[in-house]
Design a protein around this motif. Structure first.
Motif, mmCIF file in Angstrom:
data_model
loop_
_atom_site.group_PDB
_atom_site.id
_atom_site.type_symbol
_atom_site.label_atom_id
_atom_site.label_comp_id
_atom_site.label_asym_id
_atom_site.label_seq_id
_atom_site.Cartn_x
_atom_site.Cartn_y
_atom_site.Cartn_z
ATOM 1 N N LEU A 90 0.820 -1.212 0.000
ATOM 2 C CA LEU A 90 0.000 0.000 0.000
ATOM 3 C C LEU A 90 0.855 1.263 0.000
ATOM 4 C CD1 LEU A 90 -2.869 1.143 0.102
ATOM 5 C CD2 LEU A 90 -2.712 1.123 2.600
ATOM 6 N N GLY A 91 1.817 1.328 0.905
ATOM 7 C CA GLY A 91 2.610 2.549 1.050
ATOM 8 C C GLY A 91 3.549 2.806 -0.114
ATOM 9 N N TYR A 92 4.364 1.821 -0.475
ATOM 10 C CA TYR A 92 5.339 2.022 -1.545
ATOM 11 C C TYR A 92 4.702 2.341 -2.896
ATOM 12 C CZ TYR A 92 8.904 0.334 1.695
ATOM 13 O OH TYR A 92 9.748 0.194 2.762
ATOM 14 N N PRO A 93 3.625 1.666 -3.299
ATOM 15 C CA PRO A 93 2.998 2.052 -4.572
ATOM 16 C C PRO A 93 2.513 3.499 -4.583
ATOM 17 C CG PRO A 93 2.262 -0.129 -3.927
ATOM 18 C CD PRO A 93 3.027 0.420 -2.768
ATOM 19 N N ILE A 94 1.960 3.969 -3.450
ATOM 20 C CA ILE A 94 1.489 5.357 -3.394
ATOM 21 C C ILE A 94 2.661 6.325 -3.500
ATOM 22 C CG2 ILE A 94 0.370 7.069 -1.919
ATOM 23 C CD1 ILE A 94 -1.381 4.837 -0.812
ATOM 24 N N ILE A 95 3.754 6.019 -2.775
ATOM 25 C CA ILE A 95 4.937 6.887 -2.827
ATOM 26 C C ILE A 95 5.536 6.903 -4.228
ATOM 27 C CG2 ILE A 95 7.278 7.207 -1.938
ATOM 28 C CD1 ILE A 95 6.319 5.981 0.691
ATOM 29 N N PHE A 96 5.583 5.734 -4.867
ATOM 30 C CA PHE A 96 6.140 5.647 -6.221
ATOM 31 C C PHE A 96 5.317 6.484 -7.203
ATOM 32 C CE2 PHE A 96 6.195 3.589 -10.398
ATOM 33 C CZ PHE A 96 7.548 3.639 -10.679
ATOM 34 N N ILE A 97 4.004 6.374 -7.116
ATOM 35 C CA ILE A 97 3.131 7.154 -8.009
ATOM 36 C C ILE A 97 3.305 8.650 -7.754
ATOM 37 C CG2 ILE A 97 0.714 7.659 -8.560
ATOM 38 C CD1 ILE A 97 0.099 4.713 -7.988
ATOM 39 N N TYR A 98 3.488 9.007 -6.485
ATOM 40 C CA TYR A 98 3.668 10.424 -6.147
ATOM 41 C C TYR A 98 4.935 10.990 -6.791
ATOM 42 C CZ TYR A 98 4.840 14.549 -3.394
ATOM 43 O OH TYR A 98 5.199 15.817 -3.010
ATOM 44 N N PHE A 99 6.050 10.266 -6.692
ATOM 45 C CA PHE A 99 7.308 10.757 -7.255
ATOM 46 C C PHE A 99 7.279 10.776 -8.780
ATOM 47 C CE2 PHE A 99 9.384 9.344 -3.131
ATOM 48 C CZ PHE A 99 9.569 10.645 -2.682
ATOM 49 N N ILE A 100 6.602 9.819 -9.387
ATOM 50 C CA ILE A 100 6.563 9.762 -10.848
ATOM 51 C C ILE A 100 5.663 10.850 -11.426
ATOM 52 C CG2 ILE A 100 5.740 8.351 -12.793
ATOM 53 C CD1 ILE A 100 8.472 7.551 -11.804
ATOM 54 N N THR A 101 4.537 11.096 -10.757
ATOM 55 C CA THR A 101 3.569 12.066 -11.289
ATOM 56 C C THR A 101 3.903 13.510 -10.915
ATOM 57 O OG1 THR A 101 2.169 11.695 -9.352
ATOM 58 C CG2 THR A 101 1.701 10.382 -11.326
ATOM 59 N N SER A 102 4.812 13.711 -9.959
ATOM 60 C CA SER A 102 5.178 15.085 -9.581
ATOM 61 C C SER A 102 5.997 15.736 -10.703
ATOM 62 C CB SER A 102 5.978 15.071 -8.273
ATOM 63 O OG SER A 102 7.182 14.339 -8.444
ATOM 64 N N TRP A 103 6.020 17.054 -10.710
ATOM 65 C CA TRP A 103 6.776 17.762 -11.759
ATOM 66 C C TRP A 103 7.829 18.656 -11.129
ATOM 67 C CZ3 TRP A 103 7.290 16.885 -16.664
ATOM 68 C CH2 TRP A 103 7.959 17.832 -17.463
ATOM 69 N N PRO A 104 9.082 18.493 -11.499
ATOM 70 C CA PRO A 104 9.564 17.444 -12.422
ATOM 71 C C PRO A 104 9.598 16.082 -11.723
ATOM 72 C CG PRO A 104 11.409 18.687 -11.563
ATOM 73 C CD PRO A 104 10.174 19.355 -11.026
#
Length: 272
Positions: A90-104
């Motif tokens: 639960l935690g790591y997938p959310i963190i991964f999506i956050y870093f990938i979708t953030s700009w830059p």
């Protein structure tokens, strides 16, 4: 019988001429109407135990597990497994999506998240959570006469058994090998065990429904007479007529009513 726990006879009373033929260990069962409905919605509440197949009926006995005190070490191990499972799935997938979708996009932290995810998976695979072992039986989940079973079919890795006079089928699950990731466990279906069970029960159902066994019951002679010459006459337990006993055959046919009855060995020993 050696495959069963010693208290099986407290729950099952075998009928005359009934024999236990097959025992399938660690089989899940759901027979309650509401629980069957929940299972179809995706929330099966399995009752694990022994599936017992006789020449007349099908039983399921739920396991009774040993009660043991949990040590502090096991509590800590379970807590770590729970936290790691929560973070991994639960935690790591959310963190991964956050870093990938953030700009830059922050690829460094995203890559670090993937590494932590892999490390957590490896740690969870190494953690062994102790399990309680079955020591007997708790209750009987169901008993089904084979002559009332109308259909057996597979659906989503389960077996559905349709029974006459039941509104919903009985569900059976055959768990096989499993892989644990801490508190999360992936269970695979033991299809070999399932196929053997289907083959065995189908054969027995065919024999019971297509070729019902006729049971002949004989009455036993309880009255007899011996005359002065040593001749023995027995009284038919059906019609009450007396007939001379001329042979040492244990089964005799009455010459008057035509029914057969049994001569006890003690009477046969009196014949000269």
């Amino acid at each position: 019988m050696s495959q069963l726990f010693s208290d099986w006879s407290d729950f099952i009373a075998l009928l005359p001429y009934e024999k236990i033929l097959y025992v399938y260990k660690n089989v899940g069962a759901i027979s309650d109407y509401e629980e069957v409905a929940y299972a179809f919605k995706g929330t099966p509440m399995w009752k694990y135990g022994d599936l017992i197949l006789t020449n007349k009926r099908l039983f399921h006995l739920e396991y009774r597990y040993e009660i043991k005190k949990i040590s502090r070490k096991e509590k800590l191990r379970s807590l770590i497994s729970f936290v790691l499972s929560l973070m991994t799935f639960l935690g790591y997938p959310i963190i991964f999506i956050y870093f990938i979708t953030s700009w830059p996009p922050n690829c460094t932290f995203a890559l670090l998240t993937i590494v932590l995810f892999i490390v957590s998976i490896l740690i969870l695979s190494a953690i062994k959570v102790s399990e309680n072992k079955p020591v007997g039986y708790r209750r009987i989940i169901f008993q089904l006469p084979l002559k009332r079973i109308t259909d057996i079919r597979e659906k989503s890795g389960w077996l559905l058994i349709d029974v006459k006079y039941r509104r919903k089928p009985v569900l059976l699950g055959f768990p096989g090998s499993s892989k644990k990731y801490g508190m999360i466990e992936k269970i695979y279906v033991d299809r070999d065990k399932m196929r053997k069970f289907i083959k065995n029960i189908s054969t027995l159902i065919y024999e019971v429904q297509e070729y019902p066994r006729e049971t002949i019951q004989y009455k036993v002679v309880v009255e007899f007479k011996i005359d002065r010459n040593g001749a023995i006459s027995v009284k038919c337990p059906y019609c009450g007529a007396s007939a001379p006993l001329q042979s040492k055959e244990s089964t005799v046919k009455c010459p008057y009513c035509g029914k057969q009855y049994i001569i006890p060995q003690k009477i046969l020993q009196l014949l000269k």
